[in-house]
Write a protein that holds these residues in place. Structure first.
Motif, PDB file in Angstrom:
ATOM      1  N   UNK A 109       0.819  -1.215   0.000  1.00 27.13           N
ATOM      2  CA  UNK A 109       0.000   0.000   0.000  1.00 27.13           C
ATOM      3  C   UNK A 109       0.856   1.271   0.000  1.00 27.13           C
ATOM      4  N   UNK A 110       2.052   1.158   0.606  1.00 28.25           N
ATOM      5  CA  UNK A 110       2.958   2.315   0.663  1.00 28.25           C
ATOM      6  C   UNK A 110       4.342   1.900   0.166  1.00 28.25           C
ATOM      7  N   UNK A 111       4.505   1.793  -1.145  1.00 27.33           N
ATOM      8  CA  UNK A 111       5.741   1.204  -1.678  1.00 27.33           C
ATOM      9  C   UNK A 111       6.997   1.980  -1.288  1.00 27.33           C
ATOM     10  N   UNK A 112       6.877   3.274  -1.077  1.00 28.96           N
ATOM     11  CA  UNK A 112       8.091   4.057  -0.866  1.00 28.96           C
ATOM     12  C   UNK A 112       8.155   4.744   0.487  1.00 28.96           C
ATOM     13  N   UNK A 113       7.296   4.304   1.390  1.00 24.84           N
ATOM     14  CA  UNK A 113       7.275   4.983   2.691  1.00 24.84           C
ATOM     15  C   UNK A 113       7.366   3.938   3.812  1.00 24.84           C
ATOM     16  N   UNK A 114       8.553   3.794   4.331  1.00 24.54           N
ATOM     17  CA  UNK A 114       8.790   2.738   5.315  1.00 24.54           C
ATOM     18  C   UNK A 114       7.981   2.896   6.596  1.00 24.54           C
ATOM     19  N   UNK A 115       7.882   4.118   7.038  1.00 26.64           N
ATOM     20  CA  UNK A 115       7.126   4.335   8.268  1.00 26.64           C
ATOM     21  C   UNK A 115       5.649   3.970   8.084  1.00 26.64           C
ATOM     22  N   UNK A 116       5.094   4.441   6.986  1.00 32.93           N
ATOM     23  CA  UNK A 116       3.680   4.148   6.732  1.00 32.93           C
ATOM     24  C   UNK A 116       3.464   2.651   6.549  1.00 32.93           C
ATOM     25  N   UNK A 117       4.426   2.024   5.913  1.00 35.73           N
ATOM     26  CA  UNK A 117       4.350   0.564   5.752  1.00 35.73           C
ATOM     27  C   UNK A 117       4.185  -0.112   7.102  1.00 35.73           C
ATOM     28  N   UNK A 118       5.040   0.284   8.031  1.00 38.58           N
ATOM     29  CA  UNK A 118       5.052  -0.377   9.336  1.00 38.58           C
ATOM     30  C   UNK A 118       3.758  -0.084  10.099  1.00 38.58           C
TER      31      UNK A 118
END
Lengths: 233, 233
Positions: A109-118
DNA sequence: TACACTATGTTTACATCGTCAACATGATAG
DNA sequence: CTATCATGTTGACGATGTAAACATAGTGTA
């Protein structure tokens, strides 16, 4: 014996089975797979077992009930699984797979945003177990789950994927913020344990109904994950 | 707990037991050694049951084994407990008591510092379950634990004490920091769920050995609880 | 003191469970 | 055509939770 029929121009394969006690009362049961024989019952046992686990709970689960649900004698499962525990492990494997899928969707869902991924992964984590409370026991809380890794790591190696998916996200975030990290965030283990612990704990408290709250649990979780104290720096 | 005393050169055994409904009214009741009636079988069943649970684990626990451990026929427990579940609930009650004691000691350590209280309590929480992994299932993870509150709230009302102890600490902290609180800390539910969730999750992950770590788990927990991201503002 | 009542044991019985052994059947390979 | 193997079946076993019927001991009351 395999029987092939054409119904409405569709090729359907059947396997010839027999009734519980009398060979005379035979019936046709659809085969889900091209491969005949063993694969069929094995898959059905896992499928019906998972259903039974959902419906009646882990502590009411029995081999004989699963066998009955598959219209098969009570010892038939032993041709495919060495024990009850072995069947449960196979079901747990299935559950691991679903759980991992759920986590990976969050990552995508958030390919380039590590924080949002987590954060999204944390939310999915909780949501998954709130919606499938029996999986909690299957994956984490039974004695079996305890031995799962050690006993069946080779056979079911993919079962580790959910944790790997989670860890990789933590690692990516740490890699990203390596330069300006401080405190816990500088210690990968501390960060992994605190992230996973928070999400794991909330999932269990809510799924087990130990946390009394009048409002929407998942909204509360979202609030926690997306605000200050979680992954703030 | 069994206590042995010598009175007038006679060996007298006592069992530490409690009244059915009230925690506070614990008393010593004499155990007669060789009578048909086993004066304090109820207490002994709980004690031996807890021991059995510790030694053999929840899933290997059986009523008949407990009865045998008390040198009593396999249906004798039914004179004191309506079912296996009822016995387990009584044992869980005992475990709740120990757990609560553990938390209250943590509170006492910092009489005037709410933040430190909560941190210390979190640490004790994790430590308790790491040291007594079977209690985890007894208090939280079994199907029974799920129904514990609903079914036996009246009888075993004190079983809620651990959670109350925890919540009260959260409330005190919130009261204290009401004026300058922001974000999650302004929402009592969010704060309670995140604090409890983190601690609960870490306890389970570590106790169940799901979190692989080479170092000292409890040191890692201490690090997490006493540094930036936990109760930081 | 005598006796009935109640609390707390015991024995027996039964259904369910996981598992094993012996056997049956059907697919397949030679 | 037949031997073998995979995959079913039946029946048995001991362990388990629990109910019913019975036994005994301690207690209260006439």
């Amino acid at each position: 014996m395999i029987v092939t029929l054409y119904v409405d121009n569709v090729n359907i394969k059947f396997i010839l089975c027999y009734n519980r006690t009398k060979f005379s009362e035979r019936k046709y049961v659809e085969v889900s797979n091209e491969t005949y024989h063993h694969v069929n019952l094995k898959a059905e046992l896992i499928e019906k077992g998972l259903k039974l686990l959902d419906e009646e709970g882990y502590e009411n689960f029995s081999l004989r009930k699963v066998a009955k649900a598959c219209n098969v004698s009570h010892t038939a499962p032993y041709r495919h699984f060495s024990s009850k525990d072995d069947l449960i492990m196979a079901i747990a494997f299935e559950a691991h797979y679903k759980f991992n899928q759920c986590l990976e969707e969050a990552v995508k869902k958030y390919p380039n945003d590590n924080k949002s991924q987590l954060k999204e992964m944390g939310y999915s984590y909780v949501k998954f177990f709130v919606e499938n409370p029996e999986y909690l026991r299957l994956l984490f809380l039974s004695d079996l789950a305890n031995n799962f890794k050690n006993k069946h790591f080779d056979t079911y190696e993919n079962c580790e994927q959910p944790f790997q998916t989670f860890y990789r996200a933590v690692e990516r975030l740490q890699e990203e913020s390596k330069n300006h990290a401080a405190g816990n965030d500088a210690d990968p283990n501390a960060m992994a344990l605190s992230c996973w612990g928070l999400v794991h704990g909330m999932a269990i408290l809510i799924a087990k109904k130990d946390f009394a709250y009048e409002g929407d649990y998942l909204e509360l979780v979202k609030k926690i994950l997306w605000s200050g104290s979680f992954l703030s720096r």
